[in-house]
Design a protein around this motif. Sequence first.
Motif, PDB file in Angstrom:
ATOM      1  N   VAL A  94      49.003  39.937  31.928  1.00 29.67           N
ATOM      2  CA  VAL A  94      48.884  39.548  33.615  1.00 29.67           C
ATOM      3  C   VAL A  94      48.629  40.945  34.520  1.00 29.67           C
ATOM      4  O   VAL A  94      47.189  39.881  35.361  1.00 29.67           O
ATOM      5  CB  VAL A  94      50.293  39.111  34.237  1.00 29.67           C
ATOM      6  N   TYR A  95      49.253  42.108  34.541  1.00 29.67           N
ATOM      7  CA  TYR A  95      48.237  43.149  35.561  1.00 29.67           C
ATOM      8  C   TYR A  95      47.049  42.753  35.289  1.00 29.67           C
ATOM      9  O   TYR A  95      45.758  42.976  36.277  1.00 29.67           O
ATOM     10  CB  TYR A  95      48.866  44.340  35.542  1.00 29.67           C
ATOM     11  N   TRP A 101      44.886  40.317  36.347  1.00 33.94           N
ATOM     12  CA  TRP A 101      44.509  40.912  38.438  1.00 33.94           C
ATOM     13  C   TRP A 101      43.221  41.472  38.504  1.00 33.94           C
ATOM     14  O   TRP A 101      42.593  41.913  39.215  1.00 33.94           O
ATOM     15  CB  TRP A 101      45.934  40.864  39.064  1.00 33.94           C
ATOM     16  N   ARG A 102      43.768  42.827  38.500  1.00 39.03           N
ATOM     17  CA  ARG A 102      43.024  43.853  38.379  1.00 39.03           C
ATOM     18  C   ARG A 102      41.237  44.163  38.134  1.00 39.03           C
ATOM     19  O   ARG A 102      40.605  44.288  38.950  1.00 39.03           O
ATOM     20  CB  ARG A 102      43.576  45.112  37.411  1.00 39.03           C
ATOM     21  N   PHE A 126      39.413  42.187  39.992  1.00 36.56           N
ATOM     22  CA  PHE A 126      39.305  40.952  40.747  1.00 36.56           C
ATOM     23  C   PHE A 126      38.397  40.105  40.523  1.00 36.56           C
ATOM     24  O   PHE A 126      38.529  39.609  41.081  1.00 36.56           O
ATOM     25  CB  PHE A 126      38.971  42.020  42.053  1.00 36.56           C
ATOM     26  N   LEU A 151      39.088  36.934  39.493  1.00 36.34           N
ATOM     27  CA  LEU A 151      39.886  36.053  40.593  1.00 36.34           C
ATOM     28  C   LEU A 151      39.415  33.985  40.877  1.00 36.34           C
ATOM     29  O   LEU A 151      40.350  33.054  41.418  1.00 36.34           O
ATOM     30  CB  LEU A 151      40.766  37.274  42.111  1.00 36.34           C
ATOM     31  N   VAL A 173      50.227  41.587  44.894  1.00 37.44           N
ATOM     32  CA  VAL A 173      50.909  41.114  44.018  1.00 37.44           C
ATOM     33  C   VAL A 173      51.697  41.793  43.264  1.00 37.44           C
ATOM     34  O   VAL A 173      51.513  43.172  42.701  1.00 37.44           O
ATOM     35  CB  VAL A 173      49.558  40.271  43.392  1.00 37.44           C
ATOM     36  N   ILE A 207      55.576  36.585  38.512  1.00 38.75           N
ATOM     37  CA  ILE A 207      54.193  37.165  39.766  1.00 38.75           C
ATOM     38  C   ILE A 207      55.051  36.638  40.456  1.00 38.75           C
ATOM     39  O   ILE A 207      55.240  36.078  40.833  1.00 38.75           O
ATOM     40  CB  ILE A 207      53.222  36.592  39.054  1.00 38.75           C
ATOM     41  N   LEU A 248      52.943  36.780  44.609  1.00 40.26           N
ATOM     42  CA  LEU A 248      52.246  37.022  45.387  1.00 40.26           C
ATOM     43  C   LEU A 248      52.288  36.704  46.975  1.00 40.26           C
ATOM     44  O   LEU A 248      52.960  35.330  47.438  1.00 40.26           O
ATOM     45  CB  LEU A 248      50.759  35.946  44.556  1.00 40.26           C
ATOM     46  N   LEU A 251      48.691  30.981  41.291  1.00 41.96           N
ATOM     47  CA  LEU A 251      49.579  30.960  40.417  1.00 41.96           C
ATOM     48  C   LEU A 251      49.597  29.863  38.922  1.00 41.96           C
ATOM     49  O   LEU A 251      49.508  30.557  38.039  1.00 41.96           O
ATOM     50  CB  LEU A 251      50.767  31.561  41.036  1.00 41.96           C
ATOM     51  N   LEU A 273      46.604  30.497  37.001  1.00 37.62           N
ATOM     52  CA  LEU A 273      46.584  32.202  36.088  1.00 37.62           C
ATOM     53  C   LEU A 273      47.494  31.281  35.003  1.00 37.62           C
ATOM     54  O   LEU A 273      47.465  32.301  33.974  1.00 37.62           O
ATOM     55  CB  LEU A 273      47.200  32.941  37.235  1.00 37.62           C
TER      56      LEU A 273
END
Lengths: 418, 309
Positions: free
Chosen positions: B152-153, B156-157, B159, B162, B222, B235, B237, B264, B267
């Motif tokens: 999950v990280y 998100w990392r 960007f 997104l 997050v 998670i 946010l 979310l 995701l």
Amino acid sequence: MRANCWIGKENVSVETVPDPKILSQSDAIVKITSTAICGSDLHLYGGFVPTMESGDVLGHEFMGEVVEVGRGVKNLQKGDRVVVPFPIACGSCFLCEKGLFSVCENTNPNAWMAEKMWGHAPAGVYGYSHLLGGYAGGQAQYARVPFADVNPLKIPDGLADEQVLFLSDIFPTGYMGADLCGIQPGDTIAVWGCGPVGQFAMKSAFLLGAERVIGIDRFPYRLRMAREKVGVETINYEETDLLETLKEMTGGRGPDACIDAVGMESHAPGFIGAYDRAKQAMMLETDRPIPLRQAIMACRNGGTVSVIGVYGGFIDKFPAGSMMNRSITIKTGQCHVQRYMKPLLERIQKGEIDPSFVITHRLPLEQAPEGYKMFRDKQDNCEKIVLKPNWSRESGAGEFRKNMMGCCFINPDLLRKS
Amino acid sequence: MATEQRVSPQQLANGLGWFSIGLGLAEVATPRLVANLIGVTDDRKTRKILRFYGVRELAAGVGILSQSNPSSWLWARVAGDALDLSSLVKALSSDDNSRGRTLAATAAVAGITAADLHCAQQLSNGQNGNQSRTAATALTSSITIARSSEEVYGFWRDFTRLPEIFDGLETVQTVGNRRSHWKLALPMGRSLEWDAETTDDQPNSRIAWRSESSSAPHSGEVRFESATGQRGTRITLKIQPEGMAASLGKLFGIVPKQALNIALHNLKQLLEVGEIAKSDASIHRGKHPAQPPEQDFGGAKGMQAAASA
């Protein structure tokens, strides 16, 4: 294609709408051969379910032939004959893995709407408001079926549409109603509502080992069907004091389990019925919970109340004291159809039940609006309407007349209490 | 009591709330008197409009007095003031009206508007007074995804992915190590762009950023935490709007809490089943929550994205 659309309160209309398309590679498109009007569609018809929009395609009980599959679909091929369960499940989330398919976490695109109303969101459902995803329904010539590897059940040759169509909803729903009761040998089960779901709940209670089953309704023709086709004892609640009668029938103890197969639009004679109608009309409560109250009051100490009738919002005068002080267990849920489809198909194949016994009318899709009205008003002893998308209006007119003459039940030998 | 303490925003808000109720009652009960007072022709249409405005005032008054943080009701008052002002300016151009009295009324409303605007800003900015009442509320949303925090990280990392989960977010470009450029589509073909700096990056645990542009001042974080019973990752946010963006965003739906919730859910669907569920309501005209976009659709987009990942 032609599809039966919700236009507004008490107004449905068969319209020409765009054909469904594959939107995701896990989708299939099904050409519908049989579909049905559900009692819960009447809640939409009556305007009791919020977030319906004019033009929404209705219908969540349907079956047909697969005519197109997305590239990601492995378990289905063009030409397969399938029954489609009404809740849409992803098959792999935390709750699907527990077998709780109707509360799948991944198939409701409008989860935020449902969260506002109910706290958390259930799965998407075909043709059942935007709260439940805004999926186009199956009272149509074609439907898009998402997560096609997970949801539809392939039907082997040799079974007629009408024997298996109700695996999509009402047979598993009735069955789950009985399953939730945890029936023990010798148990007496009371079922509120002798509509199609109630009939299947009663039949299933016998299949699961109940000794006595009591059906409760106010329409003589529905009570007659329950007696003749399912073999239960019946009570017409308009003719007697229901709770007293149930006490007498069970030696003062009450039924071991009670099933509410009515839901939010229930009726009651006298003051309490008028009270709930008035409160609902003034929007002081959204649902009329009469059978739920009665089921709790009637149930024996330590018994189970199983709620499969549909509720939408908030209720009033909930007998919490009776529930708590007498150790009542309440179990409920939209049916986890995917959990029950295969075992119930086997029961049909073995001849333990022929679900077509509930059908009283067959109409072409084009006559869906007449069907809704007839079903709602309980005209012509209407119990269950099957819609045929490939019948012309004319062929339906002939069939309609035949129905009017009462030639509607199929294979009564299969229907005796097993 | 003798100290020279300034009126706090809450006191001002309460005053404006009672003022709303007083004016509202007058407009509803005695529209004729009010019409005379502000110098406009007293006919049926005017009385109808005044009654309607009166109901609006009453709603705003009750809203302000009953809410613990009445800032959105004050912004509603600002919008109502704008409506009043435009009606009065229109009345000024008509010869039937008594221009002097209308002009005086306009000046009075302009004064009230200034007070409303000041109060609304104060409450939104959280510059004064009691914190619970004045701090711009942070928007938060949380979900559990049956995937490892690494996965999950990892999503998100980067960007740039997104936009797959945020409706309306058009692009995110990384500009160097800790900087990124964000572009959000707004209604009516407009867009909002800003640069953000990554202020914290703890692998598999927390990412935080801060927008550096005045167009969309906010900070966000997050957090990724293990869910109980090895059920995946929790998670959370959190977006903290700052300054004017806070209340304007809330009022006009640019960054509603719901957008975070939907993102979310998207995701979760993307990571758990490889696609974002879309439904198809068939014959709707115009924009529709359940109708897939005409050109592309999230499901297939999600699939491709997942396949290419």
